[in-house]
Scaffold this motif. Structure first.
Motif, short mmCIF file in Angstrom:
data_model
loop_
_atom_site.label_atom_id
_atom_site.label_comp_id
_atom_site.label_asym_id
_atom_site.label_seq_id
_atom_site.Cartn_x
_atom_site.Cartn_y
_atom_site.Cartn_z
N THR A 39 -5.43 5.18 6.25
CA THR A 39 -6.34 4.16 6.28
C THR A 39 -5.90 3.44 7.99
O THR A 39 -6.96 3.25 8.74
CB THR A 39 -6.02 2.91 5.52
OG1 THR A 39 -6.24 3.64 4.22
CG2 THR A 39 -6.94 1.83 5.61
N VAL A 43 0.89 -1.17 -0.01
CA VAL A 43 0.07 0.03 0.03
C VAL A 43 0.86 1.33 -0.02
O VAL A 43 2.06 1.23 0.56
CB VAL A 43 -0.89 0.15 1.11
CG1 VAL A 43 -2.05 1.24 1.34
CG2 VAL A 43 -1.90 -1.22 1.19
N HIS A 61 -12.09 -0.04 1.44
CA HIS A 61 -12.18 -1.39 1.28
C HIS A 61 -11.22 -2.08 2.40
O HIS A 61 -11.41 -3.04 2.85
CB HIS A 61 -11.80 -1.86 0.06
CG HIS A 61 -12.85 -1.49 -1.17
ND1 HIS A 61 -13.77 -2.38 -1.13
CD2 HIS A 61 -12.89 -0.49 -2.03
CE1 HIS A 61 -14.85 -1.55 -1.96
NE2 HIS A 61 -14.08 -0.40 -2.65
N ASP A 104 -8.16 4.30 2.11
CA ASP A 104 -8.55 3.19 1.55
C ASP A 104 -9.78 2.69 2.36
O ASP A 104 -9.62 1.71 3.16
CB ASP A 104 -7.55 2.19 1.00
CG ASP A 104 -8.26 1.06 -0.04
OD1 ASP A 104 -9.19 0.61 0.22
OD2 ASP A 104 -7.20 0.79 -1.13
N SER A 147 -8.42 11.93 5.37
CA SER A 147 -9.57 11.59 4.57
C SER A 147 -9.56 12.78 3.41
O SER A 147 -9.98 12.62 2.24
CB SER A 147 -10.80 11.23 5.11
OG SER A 147 -11.36 12.23 5.94
N THR A 172 -6.48 9.94 1.39
CA THR A 172 -5.42 9.20 1.46
C THR A 172 -5.92 7.83 2.36
O THR A 172 -5.28 7.07 2.98
CB THR A 172 -4.17 9.50 2.21
OG1 THR A 172 -4.59 9.99 3.71
CG2 THR A 172 -3.56 10.66 1.64
N SER A 185 -1.47 6.32 1.95
CA SER A 185 -2.61 5.74 2.16
C SER A 185 -2.68 4.74 3.37
O SER A 185 -3.42 4.62 3.95
CB SER A 185 -3.03 4.84 0.90
OG SER A 185 -3.29 5.78 -0.22
#
Length: 264
Positions: free
Chosen positions: A52, A44, A218, A216, A210, A214, A48
């Motif tokens: 995350t 990743v 999922h 993710d 956010s 940055t 990010s």
């Protein structure tokens, strides 16, 4: 919303269980393990991974805080003093990342090098906590209450900058600082207070990331599917478990990961 849960990845879920369990037992290991796992194992992007992980930590530690709060192992006055320093510094750090450009090479270098330093400090504190505590007790003892308040706010400010950039530090660094500043506070209460402070810190930093784009979602959902039940169970069991072996093993892992980051 359905598509988020339809694409849950079992490897991310397993990572969430591992890290959530460690945080629940020891108050340590959230960002110091999850961010390196996302970058080094899953490939990743560093920005990010940090963003995350911050929202992952906020949700996971909210569950841990609920358990510790229910058990009366959170000192809310200490949490408030830490937040007094961390909240404004988190906002300022997010603004700095925004103006510098979170995708720029300079910012990526800052993130990875800060992450490496934070991991090294975390590992050292995990290994050296007991001798450090003995030295502190012999040389300094219990500091003046007014100084304790000022140092608690300063600790929060340092964590605000460090955690926003790297997502690392709220656990080992926060716990060690609290042990030094509040030597008479029970260990479970220190862990509970540190976890509770990490909630507003990581939530605010995560929301900032956010806005920077940055996060993710999922990956985040998959991680939370594993970590939330794990931290609840581990937080309940933590009062019955010695964390010495876990801390030493975690320290060894972090030293190896730290070395890897310096060569990214």
């Amino acid at each position: 919303m359905h598509s988020l849960f339809a694409n849950i990845d079992p490897l991310y879920v397993l990572s969430g269980i591992l890290v959530g369990g460690l945080v629940g037992f020891t108050g340590v290991g959230g960002g110091s393990l999850m961010t390196p796992i996302l970058i080094l194992v899953f490939g990743v992007h560093p920005a990010s991974a940090v963003g995350t992980d911050l929202l992952y930590a906020a949700a996971t530690k909210t569950a841990g805080t609920a358990v510790h709060g229910w058990n009366g192992t959170v000192d809310w006055k200490v949490v408030g003093k830490l937040a007094l320093g961390s909240v404004p510094m988190t906002v300022l750090t997010v603004l700095a990342l925004y103006y510098l450009g979170v995708d720029s090479k300079a910012v990526q270098a800052i993130i990875t090098k800060t992450l490496g330093v934070a991991l090294l400090v975390t590992a050292i504190l995990l290994f050296m906590r007991k001798p450090l505590m003995r030295w502190y007790d012999e040389k300094i003892g219990e500091p003046n209450p007014r100084l304790v308040t000022q140092l608690t706010v300063l600790t929060g400010a340092i964590l605000g900058v460090l955690v926003t950039i790297s997502s690392v530090g709220a656990g080992a660094i926060g716990v060690t600082a609290l042990v030094m500043l509040y030597p008479k506070m029970p260990a479970q209460r220190i862990v509970g207070s540190d976890i509770a402070h990490a909630v507003p810190l990581t939530l605010l930093a995560g929301l900032g990331h956010s806005i920077l784009g940055t996060i993710d979602l999922h990956i985040l959902v998959s991680l939370l599917c594993g970590s939330i039940p794990a931290i609840v169970v581990a937080s309940i069991a933590s009062s019955r478990t010695s964390d010495n072996i876990v801390r030493v093993a975690l320290g060894i892992v972090l030293l190896a990961v730290c070395a890897r980051f310096w060569f990214l």
